[in-house]
Design a protein around this motif. Sequence first.
Motif, short mmCIF file in Angstrom:
data_model
loop_
_atom_site.label_atom_id
_atom_site.label_comp_id
_atom_site.label_asym_id
_atom_site.label_seq_id
_atom_site.Cartn_x
_atom_site.Cartn_y
_atom_site.Cartn_z
N GLU A 1 1.68 -6.58 -5.89
CA GLU A 1 2.83 -7.16 -5.18
C GLU A 1 3.79 -7.83 -6.16
O GLU A 1 5.02 -7.69 -6.04
CB GLU A 1 2.34 -8.18 -4.15
CG GLU A 1 3.44 -8.91 -3.39
CD GLU A 1 4.17 -8.05 -2.39
OE1 GLU A 1 5.22 -8.49 -1.89
OE2 GLU A 1 3.70 -6.92 -2.10
N ARG B 1 -5.88 -4.31 1.91
CA ARG B 1 -7.22 -4.30 1.32
C ARG B 1 -8.05 -3.25 2.03
O ARG B 1 -8.20 -3.29 3.26
CB ARG B 1 -7.87 -5.68 1.44
CG ARG B 1 -9.17 -5.81 0.66
CD ARG B 1 -9.63 -7.26 0.64
NE ARG B 1 -10.82 -7.41 -0.20
CZ ARG B 1 -12.07 -7.27 0.23
NH1 ARG B 1 -12.29 -7.00 1.51
NH2 ARG B 1 -13.09 -7.41 -0.60
N ASP C 1 -6.40 -1.20 -2.05
CA ASP C 1 -7.35 -1.61 -3.09
C ASP C 1 -8.42 -2.47 -2.46
O ASP C 1 -8.15 -3.23 -1.51
CB ASP C 1 -6.64 -2.38 -4.20
CG ASP C 1 -7.38 -2.29 -5.53
OD1 ASP C 1 -6.87 -1.64 -6.46
OD2 ASP C 1 -8.48 -2.86 -5.64
N LEU D 1 0.99 -2.95 1.35
CA LEU D 1 -0.27 -3.20 0.66
C LEU D 1 -1.35 -3.62 1.66
O LEU D 1 -1.08 -4.38 2.58
CB LEU D 1 -0.09 -4.30 -0.39
CG LEU D 1 0.82 -3.94 -1.57
CD1 LEU D 1 1.14 -5.18 -2.40
CD2 LEU D 1 0.18 -2.87 -2.45
N LEU E 1 -4.36 -6.59 -5.46
CA LEU E 1 -3.22 -6.44 -4.56
C LEU E 1 -2.14 -7.48 -4.85
O LEU E 1 -0.94 -7.19 -4.75
CB LEU E 1 -3.67 -6.55 -3.11
CG LEU E 1 -4.55 -5.40 -2.59
CD1 LEU E 1 -5.13 -5.76 -1.21
CD2 LEU E 1 -3.76 -4.10 -2.51
N GLU F 1 -8.61 -8.04 -3.54
CA GLU F 1 -7.47 -8.83 -3.08
C GLU F 1 -6.62 -9.31 -4.25
O GLU F 1 -5.38 -9.34 -4.18
CB GLU F 1 -7.96 -10.02 -2.27
CG GLU F 1 -6.86 -10.82 -1.58
CD GLU F 1 -6.10 -10.01 -0.54
OE1 GLU F 1 -4.86 -10.11 -0.50
OE2 GLU F 1 -6.75 -9.27 0.23
#
Length: 297
Positions: free
Chosen positions: A153, A169, A143, A167, A149, A146
């Motif tokens: 998570e 960025r 993604d 994961l 993300l 941030e």
Amino acid sequence: MNTSETLKKAARILEEHGIDQPRREAASLLAFALQKDKIFLIAHSDYQLSEKEENHYSSLIERRAKREPFQHITGKQEFYGLDFFVTKEVLIPRPETEIIVENAIEILSKLENPRFCEIGIGSGCISVSILNEVKNAIATGLDISEKALQIAEKNAKFHGVSDRLNLARSDVFENIRESGTLSRQPPGRQRYDLVVSNPPYIPQADFENLQPEVCRFDPQIALTDGKDGLSIIEKIIKESPEFLKPNGFLLMEIGINQADSVEKMFSPKIWQAVEILPDLQSIPRTVKARKSLKVRT
């Protein structure tokens, strides 16, 4: 006031502000405010709210009357039978997106060690739902945000799949192309059995005509590409073959009236068996394509 009187007043306020099913939403918000279920409201219609409870409930009704999404007020949304944390930083999961999950499970459950990648993971609802069903799968979630993300998570940890979700960025595949590897995966350029995505596909010209709950509160970057709604779709179609195994699949949600344009983006030299899958309202909603075993030049 008791619960019955409180609900009548709240429903009237919501109706005046254009909320669909105002009584139902008023009851759901009251149950949330009191931390009770709706059965309690029915069985205790004479329950007297304390001043603190009344004030808290009034503040929730005021937020909803301003068209703030119900899901932002409660902080969660159900998707594919699971509850997901949602904030203004991520798109609220929607039922039509479950088509991607259903087809992904069907594809991955036949494989011994399935790997898949999600472009624009947002809340994580797609990847987490797939990982919850396909216990031997490992996923990469990308993604550009941030904060998104962080929500992904949180949801992955809540549902016990964070140890199988990488994961990063990235704008589409850009950053993992440059960095090459991620944790929990073998070294070298990754090749996936499946790429999934619910990209920003709403044309900028249509953005202001969306429901207030959407255009005012959902993150604009998750809704529109700022252009015709097709640019990121085209980028995913163009770049996915580099990261897909031979016979790997792409599953991607698309917008209304985009099916013909999207189907033309798939080169027959690279892709085979391109399908446009309808949602429950028979609207062409999801494109499913398979990378050819041998890519022709």
